[in-house]
Design a protein around this motif. Sequence first.
Motif, PDB file in Angstrom:
ATOM      1  N   THR A  92     -64.955 -13.691 -11.204  1.00  0.00           N
ATOM      2  CA  THR A  92     -64.707 -15.298 -10.803  1.00  0.00           C
ATOM      3  C   THR A  92     -63.872 -15.307  -9.361  1.00  0.00           C
ATOM      4  OG1 THR A  92     -62.596 -15.449 -12.443  1.00  0.00           O
ATOM      5  CG2 THR A  92     -64.808 -16.279 -13.071  1.00  0.00           C
ATOM      6  N   GLN A 125     -74.182 -18.872 -15.410  1.00  0.00           N
ATOM      7  CA  GLN A 125     -74.062 -18.119 -16.606  1.00  0.00           C
ATOM      8  C   GLN A 125     -75.333 -17.704 -17.340  1.00  0.00           C
ATOM      9  OE1 GLN A 125     -71.661 -16.409 -17.843  1.00  0.00           O
ATOM     10  NE2 GLN A 125     -69.726 -17.279 -16.512  1.00  0.00           N
ATOM     11  N   GLU A 126     -75.547 -16.716 -18.078  1.00  0.00           N
ATOM     12  CA  GLU A 126     -76.892 -16.722 -18.806  1.00  0.00           C
ATOM     13  C   GLU A 126     -77.222 -17.741 -19.652  1.00  0.00           C
ATOM     14  OE1 GLU A 126     -73.530 -15.235 -21.171  1.00  0.00           O
ATOM     15  OE2 GLU A 126     -74.057 -14.718 -19.281  1.00  0.00           O
ATOM     16  N   GLY A 130     -67.815 -14.290 -17.848  1.00  0.00           N
ATOM     17  CA  GLY A 130     -67.472 -15.358 -18.864  1.00  0.00           C
ATOM     18  C   GLY A 130     -67.299 -15.162 -20.134  1.00  0.00           C
ATOM     19  N   SER A 189     -72.544 -12.251 -23.060  1.00  0.00           N
ATOM     20  CA  SER A 189     -73.842 -11.954 -22.496  1.00  0.00           C
ATOM     21  C   SER A 189     -74.845 -12.175 -23.475  1.00  0.00           C
ATOM     22  CB  SER A 189     -73.601 -10.448 -21.864  1.00  0.00           C
ATOM     23  OG  SER A 189     -73.461  -9.618 -23.109  1.00  0.00           O
ATOM     24  N   ARG A 224     -70.873  -6.494 -15.453  1.00  0.00           N
ATOM     25  CA  ARG A 224     -70.956  -7.470 -14.280  1.00  0.00           C
ATOM     26  C   ARG A 224     -71.274  -6.900 -12.985  1.00  0.00           C
ATOM     27  NH1 ARG A 224     -66.061  -7.268 -16.064  1.00  0.00           N
ATOM     28  NH2 ARG A 224     -65.057  -6.884 -14.282  1.00  0.00           N
ATOM     29  N   ASP A 278     -75.208 -10.784 -17.330  1.00  0.00           N
ATOM     30  CA  ASP A 278     -74.023 -11.595 -17.333  1.00  0.00           C
ATOM     31  C   ASP A 278     -74.524 -12.766 -16.572  1.00  0.00           C
ATOM     32  OD1 ASP A 278     -72.386 -10.180 -18.687  1.00  0.00           O
ATOM     33  OD2 ASP A 278     -71.826  -8.703 -17.121  1.00  0.00           O
ATOM     34  N   GLY A 279     -75.595 -12.961 -16.037  1.00  0.00           N
ATOM     35  CA  GLY A 279     -75.999 -14.125 -15.245  1.00  0.00           C
ATOM     36  C   GLY A 279     -76.260 -13.953 -14.050  1.00  0.00           C
TER      37      GLY A 279
END
Length: 767
Positions: free
Chosen positions: A579, A652-653, A672, A675, A729, A761-762
């Motif tokens: 982040t 986010q996922e 976050g 996952s 990540r 992870d997104g």
Amino acid sequence: MRTPRHFWKTTAIVAAGLSGALVLQSMTGQQTDSAPSDGAPGPVTGKAETTALRMSGDGTAASLGKRDTGPFSMLGVTWSAPSARVAGTVEVRTRQAGTQAWSSWLQLDGDSGQGESGALRGGTEPAWVGPSDGVEVRVDGEGTTRLPKGLRLDLVDPGSGEVTALDPAAYSLDEDETPDPSVSEPEPGTDPGADPQPDTTVSEPPVSDSPEPVVPEPSASDPSSAAPSEPEPSQSEPSVSSSPTASPSPSVSVPPAPPSTAPSPPITTRAAWGADESISPEEPGYLPGGRVKAVVVHHTAESNDYTCAQGPAVVRGIYAYHVKQLGWKDLGYNFLVDKCGTVYEGRKGGVDRPVMGAHAYGFNAETTGVSVLGTYTSTAPSTAAMTSVARIAAWKLGQYGVDPTGTATLTAGDSGRSYFGKTWAKGAPLSLPAIHGHRDGYNTQCPGDAFYNKLATVRAWAGGPVSGLALKSVTGAGAAGSTTYTKSSVTVNWSATTPAALVAKYELLVDGKVVATTAGTATSAKATLTAGTHKVAVRAVHQSGRATTTAAATVVAETTAPAFTTKPNLALRTGTVNTTAAPLTLKWKATDGAALKEVRLTAPTAKTYGPTITSASHTAKSATATTWSLKAYDQAGNTATASVTGTPVILQESSATKSGTWSTKSSSSYLGGKSYTSSAKNASLTWTFTGRSVAWVASRATTSGQAHIYVDGTKLTTVDLKSATTKYRDALWTKTWSTSAKHTVKIVVVGTSGRPAVTTDGLVYLN
């Protein structure tokens, strides 16, 4: 002109010591530390001690055992016959005053090597040993050569401070004066103070209490040193433009002082260094031809340990030794120079006149002598001393049109031999450098190997042109290769090996024209240039007028700013995402019409990039707009700025549209903290966003499978998540567009055999 007879009325003062005693002679009247009432400097008085050395039975060795003495700072060993030489070694050691510290043995130059008409004694060069109160001497003829008769040790205390002028009570000057009946006139070549015939053993000599003998009429032992025929009396006092000197007697015809092509260096007058004129009352002599043809360089063959403040005392000691101990009529050298570069007036008669010295036997009649205080057999003289020698030589030779870098033809006043074995007959012409060492015209080591090897440098400094001239840099601008760039003004820096005191001026040239002139002490100058390409150089003008110029440097003056032909832009890149640090690439391209120097990143952090670099990797905090500012510099200092702003956003996922079976995994290692993972073939996740760059973020391991990636409904690639090491990540796929727009990204599980799992992870995008 007949040299007047002078003799010394002295009182023998016995200075008792623990192991012996020496005869103390007063060199002048009473010494005092007070200055004259009118504030003018007066002569500085001193004292001398002498004692005979004990000769060995075969006459090849002599010595003086350790003994206490009165205070002294200079010494020498002398002998009866002025023309004799010591073929062996003469060594002394001394005790530092007020201590029990004895020096190491100091070898004296065995021959003073001058040639004063009417000299009373021969001797070594005097040696400055500093304040001392004890001495020991040994002389070794090396077993085969008999030493000269009348060997004795002479100690000189040159005195200190300024004193009032005193009546010359220590001497009488009268051609017809009857000598003191207690002092007998010595026979030529004898010394009343010499030892009787020695016995066969070496022992301590008896104390001699006889005063200094009467100085006999001088004989022309050096034809070149003979005084010129007596001229008509001068009608007025001579003027000395360079520095005050003792005025010669009106009975001496004073030669003119022609102007010089070189400036005179500062010269410390005889009065300023405390010369007691009463001990050398004879009139000065001048060169028979009235002109100086060459400069002979000497050293005084003594210790280099004197301080600059002791320089005048050293000169006074040499003066006393030459006059009182050797019986010369005055100090032998025309000029003396200490290691700090101070120039002292030597033999009187006017520093700007062709005064005849006693420094170069056979060649005194055509030369001037400059001696540097110290010994330079293995240690070169200081730059300051060499500079002063070059300055005084250039000035004296410049009075008579002699090139310091050239040669001079001298006529030998007597037969002779050089240190190098060259011989000549009386009257023979010799071609020597206009500035040469004493050894070139006499069989002596003087001025020492280290100094002799520097005479070529002294000649170059004295005669020019300026040596070692180099253009060091052009500052106030940038450089690319051999070309310098500037907006308009430049500072040019240079260096030279010729001392500044011998440089008349420097000139800054732009395209061959002088745009600035500086003093010889300067090392830089400024100039303002018009737009365009120029050639910049520096010209050095020696005091002789000879000039030399550096190679020209190319300088471009221009005021056009560089340009960003590709504006700064941002794109997400592969790498680990969190982040606070989303990996991205900053790109740009800057150009310049002349020469781009660099591009600097000024925000949000500071970095500098070379002219060919067009991208750099950085990270940015998510959900925060960051402005990236760049500044381009060209070599002339012109600048241009540009910037770009971007905001990384993490999806986010859980925000994706799911298809198929996905399960949730929790760990602080995930973006976050959670996952999605799936092993189901064709299971998919779809994100929609508006941006200009995107990156898919996944977790990877050795068992990870593959996924198809679709962008805006079109399959672009298949990505394999398998990794030899576990990664979290990890942005492993990116896509960037030229502008920001709405896009969809879908990942589809391939269901790879044996390793079907895909963990995501997104998504990160940049708007």
